[in-house]
Structure formats: structure tokens, C-alpha cells
Write a protein that holds these residues in place. Structure first.
Motif, PDB file in Angstrom:
ATOM      1  N   UNK A   1      -5.528  -9.102  26.963  1.00  0.00           N
ATOM      2  CA  UNK A   1      -4.318  -8.279  26.948  1.00  0.00           C
ATOM      3  C   UNK A   1      -3.298  -9.053  26.146  1.00  0.00           C
ATOM      4  N   UNK A   2      -2.509  -8.368  25.333  1.00  0.00           N
ATOM      5  CA  UNK A   2      -1.615  -9.112  24.455  1.00  0.00           C
ATOM      6  C   UNK A   2      -0.238  -8.471  24.364  1.00  0.00           C
ATOM      7  N   UNK A   3       0.340  -8.141  25.500  1.00  0.00           N
ATOM      8  CA  UNK A   3       1.731  -7.712  25.519  1.00  0.00           C
ATOM      9  C   UNK A   3       2.564  -8.928  25.136  1.00  0.00           C
ATOM     10  N   UNK A   4       3.839  -8.745  24.762  1.00  0.00           N
ATOM     11  CA  UNK A   4       4.660  -9.912  24.435  1.00  0.00           C
ATOM     12  C   UNK A   4       4.606 -10.982  25.531  1.00  0.00           C
ATOM     13  N   UNK A   5       4.619 -10.573  26.784  1.00  0.00           N
ATOM     14  CA  UNK A   5       4.573 -11.580  27.867  1.00  0.00           C
ATOM     15  C   UNK A   5       3.233 -12.317  27.886  1.00  0.00           C
ATOM     16  N   UNK A   6       2.132 -11.571  27.701  1.00  0.00           N
ATOM     17  CA  UNK A   6       0.810 -12.218  27.649  1.00  0.00           C
ATOM     18  C   UNK A   6       0.746 -13.202  26.486  1.00  0.00           C
ATOM     19  N   UNK A   7       1.350 -12.813  25.366  1.00  0.00           N
ATOM     20  CA  UNK A   7       1.331 -13.682  24.186  1.00  0.00           C
ATOM     21  C   UNK A   7       2.016 -15.011  24.486  1.00  0.00           C
ATOM     22  N   UNK A   8       3.175 -14.927  25.114  1.00  0.00           N
ATOM     23  CA  UNK A   8       3.934 -16.145  25.405  1.00  0.00           C
ATOM     24  C   UNK A   8       3.172 -17.060  26.352  1.00  0.00           C
ATOM     25  N   UNK A   9       2.569 -16.465  27.380  1.00  0.00           N
ATOM     26  CA  UNK A   9       1.772 -17.263  28.310  1.00  0.00           C
ATOM     27  C   UNK A   9       0.614 -17.922  27.561  1.00  0.00           C
ATOM     28  N   UNK A  10      -0.031 -17.156  26.688  1.00  0.00           N
ATOM     29  CA  UNK A  10      -1.169 -17.668  25.915  1.00  0.00           C
ATOM     30  C   UNK A  10      -0.761 -18.776  24.951  1.00  0.00           C
ATOM     31  N   UNK A  11       0.355 -18.600  24.270  1.00  0.00           N
ATOM     32  CA  UNK A  11       0.818 -19.613  23.302  1.00  0.00           C
ATOM     33  C   UNK A  11       1.020 -20.942  24.017  1.00  0.00           C
ATOM     34  N   UNK A  12       1.646 -20.862  25.176  1.00  0.00           N
ATOM     35  CA  UNK A  12       1.924 -22.064  25.965  1.00  0.00           C
ATOM     36  C   UNK A  12       0.622 -22.691  26.478  1.00  0.00           C
ATOM     37  N   UNK A  13      -0.234 -21.834  27.056  1.00  0.00           N
ATOM     38  CA  UNK A  13      -1.469 -22.328  27.670  1.00  0.00           C
ATOM     39  C   UNK A  13      -2.385 -23.007  26.648  1.00  0.00           C
ATOM     40  N   UNK A  14      -2.549 -22.373  25.485  1.00  0.00           N
ATOM     41  CA  UNK A  14      -3.485 -22.903  24.497  1.00  0.00           C
ATOM     42  C   UNK A  14      -2.795 -23.768  23.443  1.00  0.00           C
ATOM     43  N   UNK A  15      -1.468 -23.927  23.569  1.00  0.00           N
ATOM     44  CA  UNK A  15      -0.694 -24.658  22.563  1.00  0.00           C
ATOM     45  C   UNK A  15      -0.998 -24.117  21.170  1.00  0.00           C
ATOM     46  N   UNK A  16      -0.899 -22.794  21.073  1.00  0.00           N
ATOM     47  CA  UNK A  16      -1.232 -22.105  19.822  1.00  0.00           C
ATOM     48  C   UNK A  16      -0.251 -22.473  18.724  1.00  0.00           C
ATOM     49  N   UNK A  17      -0.762 -22.528  17.487  1.00  0.00           N
ATOM     50  CA  UNK A  17       0.091 -22.902  16.351  1.00  0.00           C
ATOM     51  C   UNK A  17       0.251 -21.780  15.334  1.00  0.00           C
ATOM     52  N   UNK A  18      -0.695 -20.822  15.299  1.00  0.00           N
ATOM     53  CA  UNK A  18      -0.610 -19.722  14.330  1.00  0.00           C
ATOM     54  C   UNK A  18      -0.661 -18.388  15.089  1.00  0.00           C
ATOM     55  N   UNK A  19       0.377 -17.584  14.911  1.00  0.00           N
ATOM     56  CA  UNK A  19       0.475 -16.319  15.653  1.00  0.00           C
ATOM     57  C   UNK A  19       0.362 -15.123  14.709  1.00  0.00           C
ATOM     58  N   UNK A  20      -0.484 -14.162  15.073  1.00  0.00           N
ATOM     59  CA  UNK A  20      -0.597 -12.889  14.351  1.00  0.00           C
ATOM     60  C   UNK A  20      -0.156 -11.772  15.290  1.00  0.00           C
ATOM     61  N   UNK A  21       0.921 -11.061  14.917  1.00  0.00           N
ATOM     62  CA  UNK A  21       1.274  -9.888  15.714  1.00  0.00           C
ATOM     63  C   UNK A  21       2.123  -8.925  14.878  1.00  0.00           C
ATOM     64  N   UNK A  22       2.587  -7.849  15.490  1.00  0.00           N
ATOM     65  CA  UNK A  22       3.298  -6.792  14.776  1.00  0.00           C
ATOM     66  C   UNK A  22       4.809  -7.005  14.883  1.00  0.00           C
ATOM     67  N   UNK A  23       5.580  -6.392  13.957  1.00  0.00           N
ATOM     68  CA  UNK A  23       7.033  -6.591  13.969  1.00  0.00           C
ATOM     69  C   UNK A  23       7.691  -6.297  15.313  1.00  0.00           C
ATOM     70  N   UNK A  24       7.286  -5.224  15.983  1.00  0.00           N
ATOM     71  CA  UNK A  24       7.948  -4.869  17.251  1.00  0.00           C
ATOM     72  C   UNK A  24       7.727  -5.958  18.298  1.00  0.00           C
TER      73      UNK A  24
END
Ligand code: 3UK
Length: 549
Positions: A284-307
Motif C-alpha cells: 500500500x502506498x498512500x502518502x502515510x505508507x510512503x513516509x513509514x516506508x522511507x523511514x523503515x528502509x532508509x530509502x534514498x530514491x522516491x518515485x511518486x505522483x505530483x499529488x
């Protein structure tokens, strides 16, 4: 043209040679041998390069190295060819959220010479049925949890082409199956795969053989299937990533686009793997899921839509201390206000890029230091782009017309008359109104059929949206033309306020005045309707056609 496939269905339904776009391979990195299998290039060769023990793909439940992904893909490829009778050229439907298992299945299909037909998890049986019938799908690999709509599509489809279903991630769901069918009636991919060898002889495809049928996320009409080859996959890895994204092997990729959307397939599978990097997949990749994921995996490159960028920034969900270093936006025009909000929130300049399912991936974009607010960017290395008038004559800089592009990839619909509309004189016509400035930057105006004509003026909806989004009270908005007897059309804005309680006549006035001070007065939205949210596709596009109804 030739094919190495046994099942020549796709090859037999390619557009006629003279209706295909011109393909250009002027760069040395786009010279590929006659035989190439992109799955072997991206996966088997990763091991040969010594990346076997590097982390390749992770999710909430698994973390696989390159070697582990190769092992799974090879075992699944054996299941497909030995147990399920797959022959080269067969179409295999994939149905799953973004999971490592789906990636392994994608590689298994392509290694075996099959053609991957990835589908969005939210599709219902009617939509799946259209895809099965159009692509004459023979096999399907499906997340067990998503089986029902697929089983229904299999029995309802006109062609009855879909003979073999195989389910993965089924272990945890054995109890559930009781009410539906005896469990033995399901072919379980995970269990079957374990019985097979981890070594697999890849199918020796021609570089030009099809390996992907990507269905367009188009909003109207019967879905179109775009044909893409092993060479197309290798070409997109050779163009935009090294010239614009410039990823490193230490990067961790993350994002929201489904893998059935080629933006997601490239950004979350092909590009990280082409440099030996790691990807974290989110189901699931709602904005909230994205933020949790970025933090959890220490992500460095993000692909998503303008909204999604806008929401993350507005809700204060992202900080300059996050692990992110590169942020890519595509699918829709990136409003200048969103670019600014994101830079202020994170210090990162977004990489905007326009791509299409027909072209497979991004062909106009700009690296961070070359980005220009309000412009998508310049043509990507390996591609050519220009602006045409209605008659197909090239327009000089500064004039609005039809965006035309050509490069190593291009539009080839599977038996579809709309080929004639997308490809003209060898150029791919994306259906977008753009202008190119003196410096070669391409500025998006609107979809060509979305241009609002009011009292004889051509008005770009996205331009007004960008202006409204710059107002501090506006969270989201979409602008359409509403039929009007006197003016032909009038500009109408649907606005989501940051504070919905403020909605009212006085705010309408405030927003209209705001537009009038920034843009020519004839462009201001004569009607403004406040809404709680905007309709969006699974690929992150605002569904303006729904607002028009
Ligand atoms: C619009 C954009 C302005 C534009 C896609 C990156 O979106 C993708 O593919 P689709 O086939 O849609 C294509 C249409 O979407 N669009 C996409 N990106 C932008 N408009 N600025 C942008 N940056 O109308 C285009 O014709 O769903 C995007 C990579 C792969 C893709 N398939």
C-alpha cells in the motif's frame, strides 16, 4: 521482421511496418546484439558482476539478495515451462500488489520467453476479462488473496484462452480456501517452485521479441495493449537513468506506482537492478505508507505522483533529515507550487519527467540542477522531440502544439486502429499540448483534448490549477471546461481546501481575484466548487473526465 517465439500471436498482430514509429539508435550504448533476453541481462548478469550477495528486493515480509531473486525466478520459470506448459510467446497475466513474488514471477516469465501482462490489483473481473481476451492470455500468476475476480474473469471471458492459473503466497490462506473449492484444485506456485532446480536455461529471444504487453491506463474506451521488446527494456535502462537520475548502487528505491504501470516497473524494478541497487516494495502506498516506508528502509530514491508530493509536504510528513536524496515525479504535470513546497520541506529539487505507456518510460526530463519550475525538462539523451501544428508541420519555439517524440522505444499497439492516431510520419504523438522554449525546455499545457476553449481563447486547465495551488488555502484542485451557451466553455475549478470549513462565497471571490492578479483575466475560473477530495486513478492521475460528467 522475425521472431524466435513458438507462439507468434503478438508478432502476428504487430502494426504494419509503415504504421510503426521510426526507432533511433544513434548512441553506442543502444547497440544491442541480435539475441538478448532482458531478464538475463538484468538478473543473471548481476550475479556475473559479483552482486549476488547484495540486497536486491525487500518488503514487509521478505528480503532477497540478487542471488535469491535469481533462484526464485529460475524455479518459477521451471514451473511455468515444465508443469504449466508455457511455450515462448505465450502471454502470462500477473495479478498482485507490489511484492517481491510478483517481481520474481515477472522475471520467470521473461526468462522463459513468455510475455508478461502485469495488471493493477484493483481491477475487477470485467476489466481482467477485457485484457485476457485482447491479449489471448494463456496463463496467470496471481496473489492468492486476489484470486476471486480473476477466477470470475477466467470463466466469463469470451475467448476461453486462459487455461492455467497458479497462485502464490498461498500458505497463510489455506483455511480460507475451504469454503470456495477444495485446496487441491489450486496450483500453488510457491510449493511447486521448491521442487525445481535453481538453474534455468534462459530462452534465447531476439532483441526485438516482445516481452511485455503493457495496457494503457487511459481513461476512456477499450484498453490498448502496447508491445515492448527486450531491446525496449534495455533501452530505457540506458537512457534516462544514467543521464538524468544518476542512481548509485548504494541507493534504496521506494515508491507508489504499481508495477503494472510502466513508471513503476522501470522505477522500482528495472532501474535499481540495472545498477545493483536495492528496492523496498510497498503493498500500500498512500502518502502515510510512503513516509513509514522511507523511514523503515532508509530509502534514498522516491518515485511518486505530483499529488502525493504535495500531500506529503503539506501535511508536514517529510523532513529535511529524511534519508531521501532523489525524488522523481511523473504521471501528471508537476505544478511549480508543488516543486517549491517539496524543496522547502526537504531541500530536494524534484526530478520531473514525462513518460507514456506507449514509449515505455520517461523521454523529457531534467536533472535537479537543470530543472525549471513549470517546465517538464529537455529531451532525454537518445530521444528527439518537437512540437507540431495540427497539420503535422514543426512549430518554432514558443508556440503551443502537439508533442511529438521518437527514440529507441515507440508506440506499437497490439492490433488496434488507434495506432494511426498515435504514430504519424514516424513520430509518436502523445496527445499532449506542449510548447518548447528557446532553450529547449518543454512546457506542458494540457492534454490536447482537454484544452478549454472559452470565447475563442485557448485556456490550459493545468496552468490555472498551478496558479490556484500557489494559494495558501488550497490543498488540491482540478480545472475543467464546462459547456456554456454564450462562451462555448467556461473555466470551472474543483477545489479541496486545506480547511474545508472555510468553504463559501467569500473564498470563491478570494481565489478568483488571486488568479486574476497572476494570469490574464479571461482565464479566471468563473465557477468554483469546493469538494472534499478529487477522483484519481491508481496511477495517480486526476480523473478530470469524471469531474466533467
Ligand atoms: C501525462 C505527464 C505532464 C501525459 C508514465 C512516466 O504517465 C505515464 O504513462 P501513461 O500512459 O500516461 C501518459 C500521459 O500522462 N504525463 C505523464 N507524465 C507527465 N504530463 N508532465 C509529466 N511529467 O499526458 C502523458 O501523455 O499512464 C510516466 C513513465 C512511464 C509512464 N508510463
Amino acid at each position: 521482421m522475425n521472431t524466435a517465439h513458438t507462439d507468434t500471436f503478438v508478432h502476428d498482430h504487430l502494426p504494419l511496418e509503415h504504421l510503426q514509429p521510426e526507432f533511433i539508435f544513434e548512441l553506442p550504448e543502444l547497440e544491442f546484439p541480435a539475441h538478448i533476453n532482458c531478464a538475463a541481462e538484468l538478473l543473471d548478469k548481476a550475479i556475473a558482476k559479483g552482486w549476488g550477495s547484495r540486497p536486491c528486493i525487500q518488503s514487509a515480509t521478505v528480503s532477497w539478495t540478487y542471488q535469491e531473486l535469481l533462484d526464485k525466478a529460475n524455479q518459477m520459470a521451471h514451473v511455468l515451462t515444465q508443469e504449466l506448459g508455457l511455450v515462448s510467446g505465450n502471454r502470462v497475466l500477473l495479478r498482485s500488489t507490489n511484492t517481491p513474488e510478483m517481481v520474481a514471477a515477472w522475471f520467470a516469465v521473461v526468462k522463459a520467453g513468455g510475455i508478461a501482462v502485469a495488471t493493477m490489483p484493483l481491477l475487477r473481473s470485467y476489466e481482467l476479462q477485457q485484457i485476457i481476451d485482447k491479449a489471448l492470455v494463456s496463463h496467470a500468476i496471481c496473489d492468492f488473496a486476489l484470486r476471486e475476480e480473476l477466477i470470475k474473469a477466467q470463466s466469463d471471458c469470451k475467448t476461453q484462452s486462459l487455461k492455467h492459473l497458479s497462485f502464490f503466497r498461498s500458505q497463510g490462506h489455506t483455511l480460507e480456501t475451504k469454503g470456495l473449492k477444495a485446496q487441491s484444485e489450486f496450483h500453488l506456485l510457491d510449493t511447486a517452485a521448491e521442487r525445481h532446480s535453481r538453474a534455468f536455461q534462459n530462452f534465447e529471444s531476439l532483441a526485438t521479441d516482445c516481452c511485455i504487453l503493457a495496457f494503457t491506463s487511459g481513461t476512456t474506451g477499450v484498453p490498448k495493449a502496447t508491445i515492448h521488446s527486450h531491446r525496449d527494456v534495455m533501452s530505457i535502462c540506458a537512457c534516462w537513468p544514467p543521464s538524468v537520475l544518476r542512481p548509485q548502487d548504494s541507493d534504496v528505491f521506494i515508491g507508489s506506482p504499481p508495477l503494472a504501470f510502466t513508471f513503476g516497473l522501470g522505477g522500482l524494478v528495472l532501474f535499481p537492478m540495472s545498477v545493483g541497487a536495492n528496492v523496498a516494495l510497498l503493498e500500500k502506498a498512500s502518502p502515510k505508507d510512503l513516509i513509514v516506508g522511507i523511514e523503515k528502509y532508509q530509502a534514498t530514491v522516491l518515485f511518486t505522483a505530483p499529488t502525493s508530493y504535495r500531500q506529503l509536504a503539506l501535511e508536514g510528513l517529510v523532513s529535511p533529515q529524511s534519508s531521501l536524496r532523489k525524488c522523481v515525479s511523473a504521471g501528471e504535470a508537476l505544478p511549480a507550487a508543488t516543486r517549491t513546497l517539496w524543496r522547502e520541506a526537504t531541500g530536494i529539487e524534484i526530478i520531473d519527467g514525462i513518460g507514456t505507456t506507449e514509449m515505455l518510460h520517461i523521454f523529457i526530463s531534467a536533472k535537479e540542477e537543470d530543472s525549471l519550475a513549470g517546465a517538464t525538462g529537455k529531451v532525454v539523451k537518445g530521444y528527439k522531440a518537437c512540437i507540431f501544428d495540427d497539420e503535422g508541420c514543426e512549430l518554432p519555439p514558443g508556440q503551443v502544439g502537439h508533442l511529438a517524440v521518437k527514440g529507441p522505444t515507440g508506440c506499437r499497439y497490439l492490433s488496434d486502429e488507434r495506432q494511426l492516431k498515435y504514430v504519424k510520419n514516424g513520430w509518436n504523438i502523445t496527445g499532449d499540448a506542449y510548447l518548447m522554449d528557446e532553450r529547449g525546455y518543454f512546457h506542458y499545457q494540457s492534454r490536447t483534448d482537454d484544452m478549454i476553449i472559452s470565447s475563442g481563447y485557448n485556456i490550459s486547465g493545468p496552468e490555472i490549477e498551478a496558479c490556484l495551488l500557489a494559494h495558501e488555502m488550497v490543498a488540491e484542485c482540478a480545472v475543467i471546461g464546462e459547456p456554456d451557451e454564450a462562451r462555448g466553455s467556461i473555466v470551472k475549478a474543483f477545489v479541496v481546501l486545506k480547511d474545508p470549513h472555510k468553504a463559501g462565497e467569500s473564498i470563491v471571490q478570494v481565489l478568483q481575484d488571486h488568479v486574476k492578479t497572476l494570469l490574464a483575466p479571461y482565464k479566471y475560473p468563473r465557477k468554483i466548487q469546493f469538494v472534499p477530495s478529487l477522483p484519481k486513478t491508481q496511477t495517480g492521475k486526476i480523473q478530470r473526465f469524471k469531474l466533467r460528467q
